[in-house]
Write a protein that holds these residues in place. Structure first.
Motif, PDB file in Angstrom:
ATOM      1  N   MET A 131       0.816  -1.197   0.000  1.00 22.75           N
ATOM      2  CA  MET A 131       0.000   0.000   0.000  1.00 22.75           C
ATOM      3  C   MET A 131       0.860   1.261   0.000  1.00 22.75           C
ATOM      4  SD  MET A 131      -3.112   0.771   2.486  1.00 22.75           S
ATOM      5  CE  MET A 131      -4.305   1.960   2.124  1.00 22.75           C
ATOM      6  N   LEU A 132       2.030   1.206   0.608  1.00 21.00           N
ATOM      7  CA  LEU A 132       2.888   2.387   0.644  1.00 21.00           C
ATOM      8  C   LEU A 132       3.371   2.805  -0.734  1.00 21.00           C
ATOM      9  CD1 LEU A 132       5.082   1.809   3.821  1.00 21.00           C
ATOM     10  CD2 LEU A 132       3.349   3.560   3.471  1.00 21.00           C
ATOM     11  N   ASP A 133       3.430   1.858  -1.662  1.00 19.07           N
ATOM     12  CA  ASP A 133       3.900   2.165  -3.009  1.00 19.07           C
ATOM     13  C   ASP A 133       2.766   2.345  -4.010  1.00 19.07           C
ATOM     14  OD1 ASP A 133       6.674   2.126  -2.371  1.00 19.07           O
ATOM     15  OD2 ASP A 133       6.543  -0.060  -2.249  1.00 19.07           O
ATOM     16  N   THR A 134       1.546   2.334  -3.524  1.00 21.66           N
ATOM     17  CA  THR A 134       0.391   2.549  -4.394  1.00 21.66           C
ATOM     18  C   THR A 134       0.227   4.050  -4.622  1.00 21.66           C
ATOM     19  OG1 THR A 134      -0.692   0.613  -3.439  1.00 21.66           O
ATOM     20  CG2 THR A 134      -2.085   2.143  -4.658  1.00 21.66           C
ATOM     21  N   PRO A 135       0.178   4.474  -5.867  1.00 20.38           N
ATOM     22  CA  PRO A 135      -0.002   5.909  -6.133  1.00 20.38           C
ATOM     23  C   PRO A 135      -1.266   6.450  -5.476  1.00 20.38           C
ATOM     24  CG  PRO A 135       0.591   4.752  -8.142  1.00 20.38           C
ATOM     25  CD  PRO A 135       0.308   3.698  -7.095  1.00 20.38           C
ATOM     26  N   PHE A 136      -1.176   7.703  -5.034  1.00 27.96           N
ATOM     27  CA  PHE A 136      -2.330   8.330  -4.397  1.00 27.96           C
ATOM     28  C   PHE A 136      -3.562   8.278  -5.294  1.00 27.96           C
ATOM     29  CE2 PHE A 136       0.906  10.628  -1.763  1.00 27.96           C
ATOM     30  CZ  PHE A 136       0.451  10.182  -0.543  1.00 27.96           C
ATOM     31  N   ALA A 137      -3.377   8.414  -6.586  1.00 30.39           N
ATOM     32  CA  ALA A 137      -4.517   8.381  -7.515  1.00 30.39           C
ATOM     33  C   ALA A 137      -5.253   7.051  -7.428  1.00 30.39           C
ATOM     34  CB  ALA A 137      -4.035   8.632  -8.934  1.00 30.39           C
ATOM     35  N   GLU A 138      -4.513   5.963  -7.286  1.00 32.44           N
ATOM     36  CA  GLU A 138      -5.154   4.649  -7.167  1.00 32.44           C
ATOM     37  C   GLU A 138      -5.836   4.473  -5.814  1.00 32.44           C
ATOM     38  OE1 GLU A 138      -2.819   1.238  -8.284  1.00 32.44           O
ATOM     39  OE2 GLU A 138      -1.889   2.365  -9.930  1.00 32.44           O
ATOM     40  N   LEU A 139      -5.407   5.247  -4.836  1.00 30.95           N
ATOM     41  CA  LEU A 139      -6.038   5.218  -3.518  1.00 30.95           C
ATOM     42  C   LEU A 139      -7.212   6.196  -3.443  1.00 30.95           C
ATOM     43  CD1 LEU A 139      -2.789   5.194  -1.351  1.00 30.95           C
ATOM     44  CD2 LEU A 139      -4.333   3.275  -1.734  1.00 30.95           C
ATOM     45  N   ASN A 140      -7.524   6.809  -4.587  1.00 33.25           N
ATOM     46  CA  ASN A 140      -8.598   7.806  -4.698  1.00 33.25           C
ATOM     47  C   ASN A 140      -8.306   9.079  -3.904  1.00 33.25           C
ATOM     48  OD1 ASN A 140     -10.226   6.323  -6.482  1.00 33.25           O
ATOM     49  ND2 ASN A 140     -10.959   5.085  -4.766  1.00 33.25           N
ATOM     50  N   TYR A 141      -7.028   9.415  -3.782  1.00 38.67           N
ATOM     51  CA  TYR A 141      -6.621  10.683  -3.178  1.00 38.67           C
ATOM     52  C   TYR A 141      -6.286  11.638  -4.309  1.00 38.67           C
ATOM     53  CZ  TYR A 141      -6.041   9.534   1.787  1.00 38.67           C
ATOM     54  OH  TYR A 141      -6.259   9.221   3.095  1.00 38.67           O
ATOM     55  N   ASP A 142      -7.041  12.711  -4.435  1.00 33.65           N
ATOM     56  CA  ASP A 142      -6.691  13.711  -5.438  1.00 33.65           C
ATOM     57  C   ASP A 142      -5.706  14.700  -4.819  1.00 33.65           C
ATOM     58  OD1 ASP A 142      -8.228  15.318  -3.780  1.00 33.65           O
ATOM     59  OD2 ASP A 142      -9.836  15.604  -5.229  1.00 33.65           O
ATOM     60  N   SER A 143      -5.271  15.670  -5.585  1.00 32.70           N
ATOM     61  CA  SER A 143      -4.251  16.605  -5.103  1.00 32.70           C
ATOM     62  C   SER A 143      -4.737  17.396  -3.893  1.00 32.70           C
ATOM     63  CB  SER A 143      -3.814  17.550  -6.217  1.00 32.70           C
ATOM     64  OG  SER A 143      -4.927  18.276  -6.719  1.00 32.70           O
ATOM     65  N   VAL A 144      -6.019  17.701  -3.834  1.00 31.03           N
ATOM     66  CA  VAL A 144      -6.571  18.435  -2.692  1.00 31.03           C
ATOM     67  C   VAL A 144      -6.486  17.580  -1.428  1.00 31.03           C
ATOM     68  CG1 VAL A 144      -8.645  19.508  -1.733  1.00 31.03           C
ATOM     69  CG2 VAL A 144      -8.068  19.838  -4.138  1.00 31.03           C
ATOM     70  N   ALA A 145      -6.807  16.315  -1.535  1.00 34.30           N
ATOM     71  CA  ALA A 145      -6.739  15.414  -0.380  1.00 34.30           C
ATOM     72  C   ALA A 145      -5.303  15.282   0.118  1.00 34.30           C
ATOM     73  CB  ALA A 145      -7.303  14.044  -0.735  1.00 34.30           C
ATOM     74  N   VAL A 146      -4.359  15.175  -0.809  1.00 32.16           N
ATOM     75  CA  VAL A 146      -2.947  15.074  -0.412  1.00 32.16           C
ATOM     76  C   VAL A 146      -2.508  16.358   0.285  1.00 32.16           C
ATOM     77  CG1 VAL A 146      -0.578  14.821  -1.256  1.00 32.16           C
ATOM     78  CG2 VAL A 146      -2.388  13.401  -2.223  1.00 32.16           C
ATOM     79  N   LEU A 147      -2.933  17.505  -0.213  1.00 30.60           N
ATOM     80  CA  LEU A 147      -2.587  18.777   0.436  1.00 30.60           C
ATOM     81  C   LEU A 147      -3.206  18.876   1.828  1.00 30.60           C
ATOM     82  CD1 LEU A 147      -2.822  21.334  -2.501  1.00 30.60           C
ATOM     83  CD2 LEU A 147      -0.774  20.575  -1.286  1.00 30.60           C
ATOM     84  N   GLN A 148      -4.428  18.393   1.992  1.00 31.28           N
ATOM     85  CA  GLN A 148      -5.064  18.414   3.310  1.00 31.28           C
ATOM     86  C   GLN A 148      -4.309  17.532   4.298  1.00 31.28           C
ATOM     87  OE1 GLN A 148      -9.058  17.281   2.174  1.00 31.28           O
ATOM     88  NE2 GLN A 148      -9.780  19.389   2.431  1.00 31.28           N
ATOM     89  N   VAL A 149      -3.938  16.342   3.869  1.00 26.17           N
ATOM     90  CA  VAL A 149      -3.182  15.431   4.730  1.00 26.17           C
ATOM     91  C   VAL A 149      -1.827  16.037   5.069  1.00 26.17           C
ATOM     92  CG1 VAL A 149      -2.011  13.190   4.784  1.00 26.17           C
ATOM     93  CG2 VAL A 149      -4.355  13.349   3.966  1.00 26.17           C
ATOM     94  N   THR A 150      -1.180  16.612   4.070  1.00 20.49           N
ATOM     95  CA  THR A 150       0.119  17.233   4.288  1.00 20.49           C
ATOM     96  C   THR A 150       0.007  18.388   5.279  1.00 20.49           C
ATOM     97  OG1 THR A 150       0.805  16.616   2.061  1.00 20.49           O
ATOM     98  CG2 THR A 150       2.075  18.327   3.151  1.00 20.49           C
ATOM     99  N   GLY A 151      -1.031  19.188   5.144  1.00 27.00           N
ATOM    100  CA  GLY A 151      -1.244  20.304   6.077  1.00 27.00           C
ATOM    101  C   GLY A 151      -1.420  19.817   7.505  1.00 27.00           C
ATOM    102  N   LEU A 152      -2.170  18.745   7.674  1.00 24.85           N
ATOM    103  CA  LEU A 152      -2.361  18.161   9.000  1.00 24.85           C
ATOM    104  C   LEU A 152      -1.033  17.672   9.569  1.00 24.85           C
ATOM    105  CD1 LEU A 152      -4.269  17.142  11.253  1.00 24.85           C
ATOM    106  CD2 LEU A 152      -4.443  15.025   9.966  1.00 24.85           C
TER     107      LEU A 152
END
Length: 57
Positions: free
Chosen positions: A1-22
């Motif tokens: 799972m760690l090597d699964t691209p965010f897109a395949e995990l249904n994380y778009d760029s906004v979701a990644v930015l939210q997680v990163t901000g947290l």
């Protein structure tokens, strides 16, 4: 799972930015936007976070 691209995990760029901000708030670290844009998998994002944490200690 760690090597699964965010897109395949249904994380778009906004979701990644939210997680990163947290993570930035909780761990008191600052990541460059370019760094976050390069992180297309959880493993890469974790590597960048760990590198940032090791330079702030």
């Amino acid at each position: 799972m760690l090597d699964t691209p965010f897109a395949e995990l249904n994380y778009d760029s906004v979701a990644v930015l939210q997680v990163t901000g947290l993570i930035e708030r909780e761990c008191e670290v600052q990541l460059a936007e370019e760094t976050v844009a390069e992180a297309d998998t959880p493993r890469i994002l974790l590597r960048f976070i760990n590198e940032s944490l090791s330079t702030t200690v």
